[in-house]
Scaffold this motif. Structure first.
Motif, short mmCIF file in Angstrom:
data_model
loop_
_atom_site.label_atom_id
_atom_site.label_comp_id
_atom_site.label_asym_id
_atom_site.label_seq_id
_atom_site.Cartn_x
_atom_site.Cartn_y
_atom_site.Cartn_z
N VAL A 1 0.82 -1.23 0.00
CA VAL A 1 0.00 0.00 0.00
C VAL A 1 0.85 1.27 0.00
O VAL A 1 0.31 2.38 -0.01
CB VAL A 1 -1.01 0.04 1.18
CG1 VAL A 1 -2.01 -1.10 1.06
CG2 VAL A 1 -0.30 0.00 2.53
N LYS A 2 2.17 1.11 0.01
CA LYS A 2 3.02 2.29 -0.12
C LYS A 2 2.94 2.80 -1.56
O LYS A 2 2.86 1.99 -2.48
CB LYS A 2 4.48 1.95 0.19
CG LYS A 2 4.75 1.68 1.67
CD LYS A 2 6.21 1.34 1.89
CE LYS A 2 6.47 0.99 3.34
NZ LYS A 2 7.84 0.50 3.54
N GLY A 3 2.99 4.09 -1.75
CA GLY A 3 2.94 4.62 -3.11
C GLY A 3 1.92 5.72 -3.21
O GLY A 3 1.25 6.05 -2.23
N PRO A 4 1.77 6.29 -4.41
CA PRO A 4 0.94 7.48 -4.59
C PRO A 4 -0.53 7.28 -4.23
O PRO A 4 -1.21 8.21 -3.79
CB PRO A 4 1.11 7.83 -6.07
CG PRO A 4 1.98 6.80 -6.68
CD PRO A 4 2.48 5.89 -5.63
N LEU A 5 -1.03 6.05 -4.42
CA LEU A 5 -2.45 5.82 -4.13
C LEU A 5 -2.79 6.05 -2.65
O LEU A 5 -3.92 6.39 -2.31
CB LEU A 5 -2.82 4.38 -4.54
CG LEU A 5 -4.31 4.03 -4.61
CD1 LEU A 5 -5.06 4.96 -5.57
CD2 LEU A 5 -4.51 2.57 -5.01
N ALA A 6 -1.77 5.89 -1.80
CA ALA A 6 -2.00 6.04 -0.35
C ALA A 6 -2.44 7.46 0.02
O ALA A 6 -3.09 7.67 1.05
CB ALA A 6 -0.73 5.68 0.42
N ALA A 7 -2.13 8.43 -0.86
CA ALA A 7 -2.57 9.80 -0.59
C ALA A 7 -4.07 9.96 -0.84
O ALA A 7 -4.70 10.89 -0.35
CB ALA A 7 -1.79 10.78 -1.46
N LYS A 8 -4.63 9.01 -1.60
CA LYS A 8 -6.04 9.13 -1.99
C LYS A 8 -6.94 8.09 -1.33
O LYS A 8 -8.16 8.26 -1.28
CB LYS A 8 -6.17 8.93 -3.51
CG LYS A 8 -5.45 9.95 -4.35
CD LYS A 8 -5.78 9.68 -5.82
CE LYS A 8 -4.86 10.37 -6.76
NZ LYS A 8 -4.95 9.80 -8.12
N VAL A 9 -6.35 6.99 -0.89
CA VAL A 9 -7.14 5.87 -0.36
C VAL A 9 -6.49 5.36 0.92
O VAL A 9 -5.28 5.08 0.94
CB VAL A 9 -7.21 4.70 -1.38
CG1 VAL A 9 -8.08 3.57 -0.84
CG2 VAL A 9 -7.72 5.18 -2.72
#
Ligand code: PGA
Length: 256
Positions: free
Chosen positions: A32-40
């Motif tokens: 779950v590390k990565g850019p999506l973590a800022a949104k979800v």
């Protein structure tokens, strides 16, 4: 999805998981590390025996850790029970209350679930309050009545968008591979949104409403793309890191 609401993908391991499963938690924490973590937001609720070690594994990960239940009182002579304070003491941040398996196995009432959510809040835990109709109730056309009663009875007056998440889990869809139609999910979530907005005004508009019950990588995008569905509560498919991560990543398309 709901405008301006950060979705939450939550895994519920139920009574599964030993130290041998820590690799799965590590893989999810990494995945779950990565850019999506800022949104979800992502959350895993392993059994209580793994809570403390799980939070340590998530030290440098956006994956939050939660418990599956708590007792409704602060402490005392309740052999085998776990308090909200103990959960917070393990650095967990969420607790599921009123899951249908607790309502069935332990005859938990709406009033009890509400008391559990209240003590969760007093310990700065986010309460994930589960509601849902049985197969007989759906067949009898009573779904929305049941949801109205459970929501009113189980969600405390102090609920806010920050401290409470509602999970709509049709009992007949849990662990069965069956899911309601998109139209049925949309109807239930729109109804819950209206009820929450009526009772909690802006907080109710922004409160997350998860769908749960046989969410899999193959149906995640369809279910999580529905209006007023702000994430998923995932049982069986959360036990395998690849499946949980595939469900989480369904938001790559949905948030693009
Ligand atoms: P399931 O469980 O995904 O295995 O149907 C969902 C739940 O009980 O939270």
């Amino acid at each position: 999805m709901t405008p301006n609401v950060t979705p939450l993908v939550a895994g519920n391991w139920k009574m599964h998981g030993t130290r041998a499963s820590l690799d799965q938690i590590k893989a999810i924490a990494e995945g779950v590390k990565g850019p999506l973590a800022a949104k979800v937001q992502s959350l895993l609720c392993p059994p209580a025996t793994l809570l403390y070690v799980a939070t340590a594994l998530c030290d440098d990960s956006p994956l939050a850790i939660g418990a599956q239940d708590c007792h409704e009182t602060a402490s005392g002579a309740h052999t085998g029970d776990i308090s909200a304070e103990m959960i917070a003491d393990c650095f967990a941040t969420h607790v599921i209350v009123g899951h249908s398996e607790r309502r069935t196995d332990h005859e938990e009432s709406d009033a009890l679930v509400r008391a559990k959510a209240e003590i969760a809040h007093r310990n700065d835990l986010v309460a994930i309050v589960c509601i849902g109709e049985t197969e007989a109730e759906r067949k009898g056309g009573r779904t929305l009545d049941v949801l109205k009663t459970q929501l009113a009875g189980s969600v405390p007056d102090g609920a806010t968008a920050a401290n409470t998440v509602v999970a709509y889990e049709p009992v007949w869809a849990i662990g069965t591979g069956l899911t309601p139609t998109v139209a049925d999910v949309a109807e239930a979530h729109a109804f819950l949104r209206a009820e929450l907005a009526r009772r909690f005004a802006g907080e109710g508009v922004a409160m997350r409403i998860l769908y749960g019950g046989s969410v899999k990588p193959g149906n995640a995008k369809d279910l999580m793309g529905i209006d007023n569905v702000d994430g998923a509560l995932v049982g069986g498919a959360s036990l395998k890191s690849e499946d949980f991560l595939a469900i989480y990543r369904a938001y790559e398309d949905l948030t693009a």
